[in-house]
Write a protein that holds these residues in place. Structure first.
Motif, PDB file in Angstrom:
ATOM      1  N   LEU A 294       0.825  -1.202   0.000  1.00 15.05           N
ATOM      2  CA  LEU A 294       0.000   0.000   0.000  1.00 15.05           C
ATOM      3  C   LEU A 294       0.861   1.254   0.000  1.00 15.05           C
ATOM      4  N   PRO A 295       0.402   2.359  -0.562  1.00 10.28           N
ATOM      5  CA  PRO A 295      -0.926   2.550  -1.147  1.00 10.28           C
ATOM      6  C   PRO A 295      -1.030   1.949  -2.537  1.00 10.28           C
TER       7      PRO A 295
ATOM      8  N   ASP B 231      -7.799  10.632   9.833  1.00  7.87           N
ATOM      9  CA  ASP B 231      -9.034  10.111   9.249  1.00  7.87           C
ATOM     10  C   ASP B 231     -10.162   9.904  10.259  1.00  7.87           C
ATOM     11  N   VAL B 232      -9.906  10.134  11.538  1.00  3.06           N
ATOM     12  CA  VAL B 232     -10.898   9.805  12.570  1.00  3.06           C
ATOM     13  C   VAL B 232     -12.248  10.458  12.306  1.00  3.06           C
ATOM     14  N   ASP B 233     -12.283  11.746  12.027  1.00  2.88           N
ATOM     15  CA  ASP B 233     -13.571  12.417  11.810  1.00  2.88           C
ATOM     16  C   ASP B 233     -14.296  11.882  10.583  1.00  2.88           C
ATOM     17  N   ASP B 234     -13.553  11.581   9.526  1.00  2.00           N
ATOM     18  CA  ASP B 234     -14.177  11.041   8.314  1.00  2.00           C
ATOM     19  C   ASP B 234     -14.733   9.640   8.560  1.00  2.00           C
ATOM     20  N   VAL B 235     -13.985   8.816   9.279  1.00  2.51           N
ATOM     21  CA  VAL B 235     -14.454   7.462   9.588  1.00  2.51           C
ATOM     22  C   VAL B 235     -15.687   7.533  10.487  1.00  2.51           C
TER      23      VAL B 235
ATOM     24  N   LEU C 127      -6.003   3.620  -2.351  1.00  2.00           N
ATOM     25  CA  LEU C 127      -6.262   2.790  -1.178  1.00  2.00           C
ATOM     26  C   LEU C 127      -5.036   2.841  -0.281  1.00  2.00           C
ATOM     27  N   ARG C 128      -5.264   3.190   0.982  1.00  3.54           N
ATOM     28  CA  ARG C 128      -4.180   3.262   1.952  1.00  3.54           C
ATOM     29  C   ARG C 128      -4.751   2.971   3.321  1.00  3.54           C
ATOM     30  N   PRO C 129      -3.907   2.615   4.273  1.00  2.00           N
ATOM     31  CA  PRO C 129      -4.411   2.408   5.635  1.00  2.00           C
ATOM     32  C   PRO C 129      -4.928   3.725   6.215  1.00  2.00           C
ATOM     33  N   PHE C 130      -5.866   3.626   7.134  1.00  2.00           N
ATOM     34  CA  PHE C 130      -6.320   4.808   7.854  1.00  2.00           C
ATOM     35  C   PHE C 130      -5.180   5.356   8.697  1.00  2.00           C
ATOM     36  N   ASN C 131      -5.253   6.662   8.979  1.00  3.97           N
ATOM     37  CA  ASN C 131      -4.312   7.262   9.923  1.00  3.97           C
ATOM     38  C   ASN C 131      -5.094   8.189  10.848  1.00  3.97           C
ATOM     39  N   ALA C 132      -4.427   8.762  11.839  1.00  6.54           N
ATOM     40  CA  ALA C 132      -5.089   9.580  12.855  1.00  6.54           C
ATOM     41  C   ALA C 132      -5.871  10.747  12.257  1.00  6.54           C
TER      42      ALA C 132
ATOM     43  N   ILE D  76      -8.616   2.907  14.558  1.00  6.00           N
ATOM     44  CA  ILE D  76      -7.600   3.420  13.642  1.00  6.00           C
ATOM     45  C   ILE D  76      -6.214   3.312  14.264  1.00  6.00           C
ATOM     46  N   ALA D  77      -6.103   3.654  15.539  1.00  5.58           N
ATOM     47  CA  ALA D  77      -4.801   3.585  16.219  1.00  5.58           C
ATOM     48  C   ALA D  77      -4.255   2.165  16.255  1.00  5.58           C
ATOM     49  N   ASN D  78      -5.147   1.178  16.284  1.00  2.00           N
ATOM     50  CA  ASN D  78      -4.724  -0.222  16.354  1.00  2.00           C
ATOM     51  C   ASN D  78      -4.776  -0.949  15.013  1.00  2.00           C
ATOM     52  N   SER D  79      -5.031  -0.209  13.938  1.00  2.00           N
ATOM     53  CA  SER D  79      -5.125  -0.821  12.612  1.00  2.00           C
ATOM     54  C   SER D  79      -3.743  -1.170  12.081  1.00  2.00           C
ATOM     55  N   PRO D  80      -3.660  -2.289  11.353  1.00  2.00           N
ATOM     56  CA  PRO D  80      -2.379  -2.643  10.739  1.00  2.00           C
ATOM     57  C   PRO D  80      -2.041  -1.696   9.593  1.00  2.00           C
ATOM     58  N   THR D  81      -0.786  -1.627   9.260  1.00  2.00           N
ATOM     59  CA  THR D  81      -0.365  -0.780   8.136  1.00  2.00           C
ATOM     60  C   THR D  81      -0.328  -1.567   6.839  1.00  2.00           C
ATOM     61  N   THR D  82      -0.555  -2.871   6.913  1.00  2.00           N
ATOM     62  CA  THR D  82      -0.680  -3.709   5.719  1.00  2.00           C
ATOM     63  C   THR D  82      -1.943  -4.537   5.856  1.00  2.00           C
ATOM     64  N   ILE D  83      -2.470  -4.987   4.726  1.00  2.00           N
ATOM     65  CA  ILE D  83      -3.680  -5.800   4.711  1.00  2.00           C
ATOM     66  C   ILE D  83      -3.377  -7.081   3.952  1.00  2.00           C
ATOM     67  N   ALA D  84      -3.583  -8.211   4.616  1.00  2.00           N
ATOM     68  CA  ALA D  84      -3.247  -9.484   3.986  1.00  2.00           C
ATOM     69  C   ALA D  84      -4.425 -10.135   3.272  1.00  2.00           C
TER      70      ALA D  84
END
Length: 111
Positions: free
Chosen positions: A6-7, A22-26, A15-20, A53-61
């Motif tokens: 990613l991205p 993005d909280v309001d949008d999520v 497509l990219r992992p969420f980051n801090a 979001i804080a605990n989300s992985p930075t990669t998606i398998a």
């Protein structure tokens, strides 16, 4: 299947992992009752969205039971709809919901 790099970008999509940031949008959609009913859970609070979001992985398998994305994305990736479970589950408010099951052989996936 190995993790996606990613991205992932296209002409009109990134497509990219969420980051801090993005909280309001999520929270804008995860907090909606009409969205949550299709996810078999109550609407999320802003605090819960930030925690996820804080605990989300930075990669998606996408290689473990429970990993999930969108119907259109699955189909664009070359996955096939293998099941349509009609009214197979009740949401917290007692309404029936349906779901699709998608899968692909490793040899089917586009690169």
């Amino acid at each position: 299947m190995k993790a996606l790099s990613l991205p992932i970008t296209a002409d009109r999509l990134r497509l990219r992992p969420f980051n801090a940031d993005d909280v309001d949008d999520v929270y804008a959609y995860q907090g909606l009752k009409e969205v949550a009913r299709y996810l078999y859970r109550p609407p999320r609070t802003r605090e819960r969205c930030a925690e996820i979001i804080a605990n989300s992985p930075t990669t998606i398998a996408w290689d473990t039971d429970g990993d999930s994305a969108s119907v259109r994305l699955y189909e664009r990736l070359g996955m096939r709809r293998e099941a349509h479970l009609v009214e197979n589950d009740l949401d917290p408010e007692g309404r029936w919901g349906s779901e699709y099951v998608y899968a692909a052989l490793k040899s089917d996936l586009r690169r």
